[in-house]
Design a protein around this motif. Structure first.
Motif, short mmCIF file in Angstrom:
data_model
loop_
_atom_site.label_atom_id
_atom_site.label_comp_id
_atom_site.label_asym_id
_atom_site.label_seq_id
_atom_site.Cartn_x
_atom_site.Cartn_y
_atom_site.Cartn_z
N LEU A 8 0.82 -1.21 0.00
CA LEU A 8 0.00 0.00 0.00
C LEU A 8 0.85 1.27 0.00
CD1 LEU A 8 -2.69 -1.08 2.58
CD2 LEU A 8 -2.98 -0.87 0.12
N VAL A 41 2.09 -0.39 -9.43
CA VAL A 41 0.71 -0.60 -8.99
C VAL A 41 0.30 -2.06 -9.22
CG1 VAL A 41 -1.72 0.01 -9.41
CG2 VAL A 41 0.03 1.79 -9.31
N LEU A 45 -0.90 -4.85 -6.45
CA LEU A 45 -2.21 -5.52 -6.54
C LEU A 45 -2.06 -7.03 -6.57
CD1 LEU A 45 -3.99 -3.19 -9.11
CD2 LEU A 45 -4.40 -3.33 -6.65
N SER A 72 -7.10 -1.59 0.53
CA SER A 72 -6.31 -1.58 -0.71
C SER A 72 -7.04 -0.90 -1.86
CB SER A 72 -5.88 -2.99 -1.09
OG SER A 72 -7.00 -3.79 -1.38
N LEU A 75 -5.46 2.08 -3.69
CA LEU A 75 -4.54 2.00 -4.83
C LEU A 75 -5.19 2.49 -6.12
CD1 LEU A 75 -2.77 -1.39 -4.09
CD2 LEU A 75 -1.84 0.91 -3.87
N VAL A 76 -6.45 2.85 -6.03
CA VAL A 76 -7.12 3.45 -7.17
C VAL A 76 -6.43 4.76 -7.55
CG1 VAL A 76 -9.28 4.63 -7.83
CG2 VAL A 76 -9.37 2.37 -6.80
N GLY A 87 -5.77 -1.24 -13.36
CA GLY A 87 -5.39 -1.05 -11.96
C GLY A 87 -6.52 -0.50 -11.12
N ALA A 91 -7.82 -2.65 -8.11
CA ALA A 91 -7.73 -2.15 -6.74
C ALA A 91 -9.00 -2.44 -5.94
CB ALA A 91 -7.45 -0.65 -6.75
#
Length: 113
Positions: A8, A41, A45, A72, A75-76, A87, A91
């Motif tokens: 993260l 990224v 993921l 998590s 992570l967007v 991604g 995410a």
């Protein structure tokens, strides 16, 4: 647990490097620079997804892992910065799986009592 946290933290820390480096690299390396961020990224993921697969039952997860995997979806943001729509969708997968596993365990416990 610390691996999940690193998954993260690193993409967010890399945003600073990504944006700063975007001004310093030659234009010919621009596409490679974007794909490097997307790779960071993606690695995060995949790592979180593998952690979920290894610890799919919430009752057997190490302390704090559920929280790390549950947030998590953050992570967007690193995915949006590079318009990495795979991604963005990715995410959301792990948090949804964590929520579904929690619901599954609760319904199994209620059904067994």
């Amino acid at each position: 647990m610390s691996l999940a946290r690193l998954c993260l933290i690193i993409p967010f820390a890399y945003i600073i490097i990504y944006v700063g480096g975007a001004f310093l690299i030659p234009e010919s390396l621009g596409l490679a620079w974007v794909w490097l961020q997307r790779g960071v990224v993606s690695a995060a993921l995949v790592c979180l997804f593998v952690l979920f697969l290894r610890h799919s039952r919430g009752s057997r997860r190490p302390a704090g892992l559920t929280h790390a995997m549950g947030i998590s979806f953050l992570l967007v943001l690193p995915a949006i910065i590079t318009s990495y729509w795979v991604g963005v969708v990715g995410a959301l997968v792990t948090p949804i799986l964590v929520a579904c596993s929690a619901i599954w365990e609760r319904t199994r416990r209620v059904g067994n009592h």
